[in-house]
Every structure is written in structure tokens, then in C-alpha cells.
Write a protein that holds these residues in place. Structure first.
Motif, PDB file in Angstrom:
ATOM      1  N   ASN A   8     -73.959   6.430  33.971  1.00  0.00           N
ATOM      2  CA  ASN A   8     -74.413   5.052  33.770  1.00  0.00           C
ATOM      3  C   ASN A   8     -75.888   5.006  33.387  1.00  0.00           C
ATOM      4  O   ASN A   8     -76.674   5.852  33.780  1.00  0.00           O
ATOM      5  N   LYS A   9     -76.234   3.991  32.593  1.00  0.00           N
ATOM      6  CA  LYS A   9     -77.608   3.787  32.122  1.00  0.00           C
ATOM      7  C   LYS A   9     -78.178   5.061  31.490  1.00  0.00           C
ATOM      8  O   LYS A   9     -79.265   5.517  31.815  1.00  0.00           O
ATOM      9  N   SER A  10     -77.418   5.613  30.571  1.00  0.00           N
ATOM     10  CA  SER A  10     -77.842   6.864  29.937  1.00  0.00           C
ATOM     11  C   SER A  10     -77.580   6.815  28.445  1.00  0.00           C
ATOM     12  O   SER A  10     -77.017   5.851  27.915  1.00  0.00           O
ATOM     13  N   ARG A  11     -77.952   7.899  27.783  1.00  0.00           N
ATOM     14  CA  ARG A  11     -77.796   7.968  26.336  1.00  0.00           C
ATOM     15  C   ARG A  11     -76.356   8.183  25.897  1.00  0.00           C
ATOM     16  O   ARG A  11     -76.067   8.173  24.704  1.00  0.00           O
ATOM     17  N   SER A  12     -75.447   8.346  26.845  1.00  0.00           N
ATOM     18  CA  SER A  12     -74.060   8.549  26.446  1.00  0.00           C
ATOM     19  C   SER A  12     -73.400   7.252  25.987  1.00  0.00           C
ATOM     20  O   SER A  12     -72.307   7.273  25.415  1.00  0.00           O
ATOM     21  N   LYS A  13     -74.073   6.116  26.188  1.00  0.00           N
ATOM     22  CA  LYS A  13     -73.519   4.847  25.708  1.00  0.00           C
ATOM     23  C   LYS A  13     -73.281   4.883  24.196  1.00  0.00           C
ATOM     24  O   LYS A  13     -72.285   4.348  23.702  1.00  0.00           O
ATOM     25  N   ARG A  14     -74.174   5.526  23.465  1.00  0.00           N
ATOM     26  CA  ARG A  14     -74.000   5.551  22.002  1.00  0.00           C
ATOM     27  C   ARG A  14     -72.817   6.420  21.600  1.00  0.00           C
ATOM     28  O   ARG A  14     -72.255   6.236  20.516  1.00  0.00           O
ATOM     29  N   ILE A  15     -72.404   7.360  22.452  1.00  0.00           N
ATOM     30  CA  ILE A  15     -71.205   8.139  22.157  1.00  0.00           C
ATOM     31  C   ILE A  15     -69.965   7.272  22.321  1.00  0.00           C
ATOM     32  O   ILE A  15     -68.987   7.426  21.581  1.00  0.00           O
ATOM     33  N   ILE A  16     -69.999   6.338  23.274  1.00  0.00           N
ATOM     34  CA  ILE A  16     -68.906   5.368  23.373  1.00  0.00           C
ATOM     35  C   ILE A  16     -68.814   4.581  22.067  1.00  0.00           C
ATOM     36  O   ILE A  16     -67.724   4.386  21.520  1.00  0.00           O
ATOM     37  N   LYS A  29     -64.815   9.715  32.096  1.00  0.00           N
ATOM     38  CA  LYS A  29     -65.007  10.102  33.486  1.00  0.00           C
ATOM     39  C   LYS A  29     -66.425   9.676  33.862  1.00  0.00           C
ATOM     40  O   LYS A  29     -67.397  10.247  33.379  1.00  0.00           O
ATOM     41  N   PRO A  30     -66.542   8.628  34.698  1.00  0.00           N
ATOM     42  CA  PRO A  30     -67.858   8.060  34.980  1.00  0.00           C
ATOM     43  C   PRO A  30     -68.587   8.754  36.130  1.00  0.00           C
ATOM     44  O   PRO A  30     -67.961   9.260  37.066  1.00  0.00           O
ATOM     45  N   TYR A  31     -69.899   8.756  36.040  1.00  0.00           N
ATOM     46  CA  TYR A  31     -70.778   9.277  37.085  1.00  0.00           C
ATOM     47  C   TYR A  31     -71.887   8.255  37.285  1.00  0.00           C
ATOM     48  O   TYR A  31     -72.346   7.634  36.323  1.00  0.00           O
ATOM     49  N   LEU A  32     -72.322   8.093  38.516  1.00  0.00           N
ATOM     50  CA  LEU A  32     -73.364   7.122  38.833  1.00  0.00           C
ATOM     51  C   LEU A  32     -74.649   7.816  39.240  1.00  0.00           C
ATOM     52  O   LEU A  32     -74.628   8.814  39.983  1.00  0.00           O
ATOM     53  N   ARG A  33     -75.756   7.280  38.769  1.00  0.00           N
ATOM     54  CA  ARG A  33     -77.065   7.799  39.150  1.00  0.00           C
ATOM     55  C   ARG A  33     -77.329   7.534  40.635  1.00  0.00           C
ATOM     56  O   ARG A  33     -76.838   6.548  41.209  1.00  0.00           O
ATOM     57  N   ASP A  34     -78.131   8.402  41.239  1.00  0.00           N
ATOM     58  CA  ASP A  34     -78.583   8.171  42.611  1.00  0.00           C
ATOM     59  C   ASP A  34     -79.427   6.898  42.650  1.00  0.00           C
ATOM     60  O   ASP A  34     -80.307   6.709  41.807  1.00  0.00           O
ATOM     61  N   SER A  35     -79.166   6.032  43.607  1.00  0.00           N
ATOM     62  CA  SER A  35     -79.847   4.738  43.653  1.00  0.00           C
ATOM     63  C   SER A  35     -81.334   4.864  43.969  1.00  0.00           C
ATOM     64  O   SER A  35     -82.112   3.957  43.669  1.00  0.00           O
ATOM     65  N   VAL A  36     -81.752   5.977  44.572  1.00  0.00           N
ATOM     66  CA  VAL A  36     -83.158   6.177  44.925  1.00  0.00           C
ATOM     67  C   VAL A  36     -83.889   6.996  43.860  1.00  0.00           C
ATOM     68  O   VAL A  36     -84.889   6.577  43.289  1.00  0.00           O
ATOM     69  N   SER A  37     -83.351   8.181  43.561  1.00  0.00           N
ATOM     70  CA  SER A  37     -84.019   9.080  42.608  1.00  0.00           C
ATOM     71  C   SER A  37     -83.716   8.739  41.159  1.00  0.00           C
ATOM     72  O   SER A  37     -84.435   9.135  40.254  1.00  0.00           O
ATOM     73  N   PHE A  38     -82.630   8.007  40.907  1.00  0.00           N
ATOM     74  CA  PHE A  38     -82.153   7.654  39.574  1.00  0.00           C
ATOM     75  C   PHE A  38     -81.672   8.881  38.797  1.00  0.00           C
ATOM     76  O   PHE A  38     -81.453   8.829  37.600  1.00  0.00           O
ATOM     77  N   LEU A  39     -81.491   9.991  39.485  1.00  0.00           N
ATOM     78  CA  LEU A  39     -81.030  11.218  38.838  1.00  0.00           C
ATOM     79  C   LEU A  39     -79.507  11.265  38.801  1.00  0.00           C
ATOM     80  O   LEU A  39     -78.815  10.572  39.556  1.00  0.00           O
ATOM     81  N   ALA A  40     -78.980  12.105  37.918  1.00  0.00           N
ATOM     82  CA  ALA A  40     -77.535  12.279  37.805  1.00  0.00           C
ATOM     83  C   ALA A  40     -77.000  12.968  39.058  1.00  0.00           C
ATOM     84  O   ALA A  40     -77.706  13.765  39.695  1.00  0.00           O
ATOM     85  N   PRO A  41     -75.756  12.693  39.436  1.00  0.00           N
ATOM     86  CA  PRO A  41     -75.178  13.336  40.621  1.00  0.00           C
ATOM     87  C   PRO A  41     -74.891  14.813  40.356  1.00  0.00           C
ATOM     88  O   PRO A  41     -74.679  15.220  39.208  1.00  0.00           O
ATOM     89  N   PRO A  42     -74.857  15.634  41.414  1.00  0.00           N
ATOM     90  CA  PRO A  42     -74.610  17.073  41.234  1.00  0.00           C
ATOM     91  C   PRO A  42     -73.243  17.388  40.644  1.00  0.00           C
ATOM     92  O   PRO A  42     -73.048  18.466  40.081  1.00  0.00           O
TER      93      PRO A  42
END
Length: 205
Positions: A8-16, A29-42
Motif C-alpha cells: 500500500n502507498k507504494s510505486r506498485s500502483k502504476r503496475i496495477i 497479494k496485498p501487504y501493509l506498511r508498518d503504521s509506525v515505521s512506514f516500512l514494508a512488512p518482513p
């Protein structure tokens, strides 16, 4: 079927958008950023060692990097759409914009984001990021003078790649500073597949 590993909220939107423009069947297959660090999940590292998005899976291939994904999908499924003919001057211009999006254009914008998130006074970095961003955006704006799209007056993968830069300006409220980019933003948003990508991406935000 193509699988897009989407953050979410990443550059992959343009691939959609690209997948929709090519009218391809795909699953997300969706992945959500960490709400604190805003980093991608492991979990993304189980798909690709860098743990970044976008990544697609197709015919046993795992492909990362937005430019490479765009090039791959258009080459394999485009049927002459979204790219000039190879060997032409237009294709050279197209290729430059395709790589410019993640090369020269994205770094200064990311630097500005990082400086803002860090919140501390810098001796060099903030000024450098501001100057480089202005240079990049001025060049982009001038390149669209009298043009509807970047290459051959038709939508190509270069426009889809550069749409992330445009969207960044729209979101931070600075798009009107660059009249050609403001007009271009409206042109890109007029595409039905762009609007569909907005709707799809919103489901995973």
C-alpha cells in the motif's frame, strides 16, 4: 495468471494501471506498511530478498523493479501497444523516460521525504534535495511543452512510469507550480484504466 505483490502507498500502483491498460488477468497479494515505521512488512522478503514492492510472478518468473516489470509486461503482452517500435528514435526516447522515472527523478523526491521525516536541520542534504527536485521537475515540465504525452503523442509505459512523480506533486499540492505537469496530470487521470487502478489500489490502502 500474473500475481502482483502490492504494498500500500507504494510505486506498485502504476503496475496495477499497466495491468489494467493491457487488459490482463491478474491477482493482487496485498501487504501493509508498518503504521509506525512506514516500512514494508518482513513477509515481502519471502518473495524477494530485498523485501520491496512491486514484484510480479508470471510463468515461473519473479520480477522486481518497476521499470523492468513495465518493460517485461509490454514486451510480452503489449501487442504493439504502449511502446514505440524498437530500433526507432522514439523507442530511444521512450527508454530514457522509462529509466529516468526511477533513476534521476525519484532520488531527489525521496531525499526530500527523508529529510522531512527526520525533522532535523541539515548542513547540506535539504538544500541539495530542493535544488535537484526543482531541476528535475523543471526539465520534466519543459519536456511536455506542446505535448500530450512524453513520446509519439500516445500513452506509453514511459507515461505510466512517470505517473508516480506526477501523483507525488498532486498529493503534496505543488502540481500547479508546473503548468504542463498539471495539464498532463489531468490527461493521465482521464484514462479509464488509470481510474480503475485508483479504485483497485484504494481497496488495499
Amino acid at each position: 495468471m500474473i500475481t502482483l505483490h502490492h504494498l500500500n502507498k507504494s510505486r506498485s500502483k502504476r503496475i496495477i494501471w499497466l495491468l489494467e491498460e493491457l487488459e490482463l488477468e491478474y491477482e493482487i497479494k496485498p501487504y501493509l506498511r508498518d503504521s509506525v515505521s512506514f516500512l514494508a512488512p518482513p513477509e515481502l522478503k519471502s518473495i524477494h530478498p530485498l523485501g520491496k514492492s512491486p514484484v510480479i510472478e508470471d510463468d515461473g518468473l519473479i520480477i522486481s523493479e518497476s521499470g523492468a516489470i513495465t518493460d517485461y509486461l509490454i514486451e510480452k503482452y503489449g501487442k504493439g501497444k504502449l511502446a514505440p517500435k524498437r530500433g526507432t528514435n522514439a523507442y530511444v526516447e521512450y527508454s530514457q523516460w522509462l529509466h529516468f522515472a526511477e533513476g534521476s527523478a525519484m532520488l531527489p523526491l525521496l531525499l526530500k521525504l527523508f529529510v522531512a521525516k527526520d525533522g532535523c536541520e541539515t548542513n547540506f542534504l535539504a538544500g541539495y534535495a530542493d535544488a535537484e527536485t526543482l531541476k528535475i521537475l523543471t526539465y520534466f515540465n519543459q519536456s511536455l511543452e506542446g505535448k500530450t504525452y512524453l513520446v509519439d503523442e500516445q500513452l506509453t509505459g514511459a507515461d505510466i512510469m512517470m505517473s508516480m512523480i506526477v501523483e507525488t506533486l498532486v498529493n503534496n499540492g505543488s502540481i500547479e507550480t508546473f503548468p504542463n505537469l498539471a495539464r498532463y496530470a489531468k490527461q493521465l487521470a482521464s484514462h479509464e484504466a488509470f481510474q480503475k487502478a485508483d479504485q483497485v489500489e484504494a481497496k488495499f490502502s
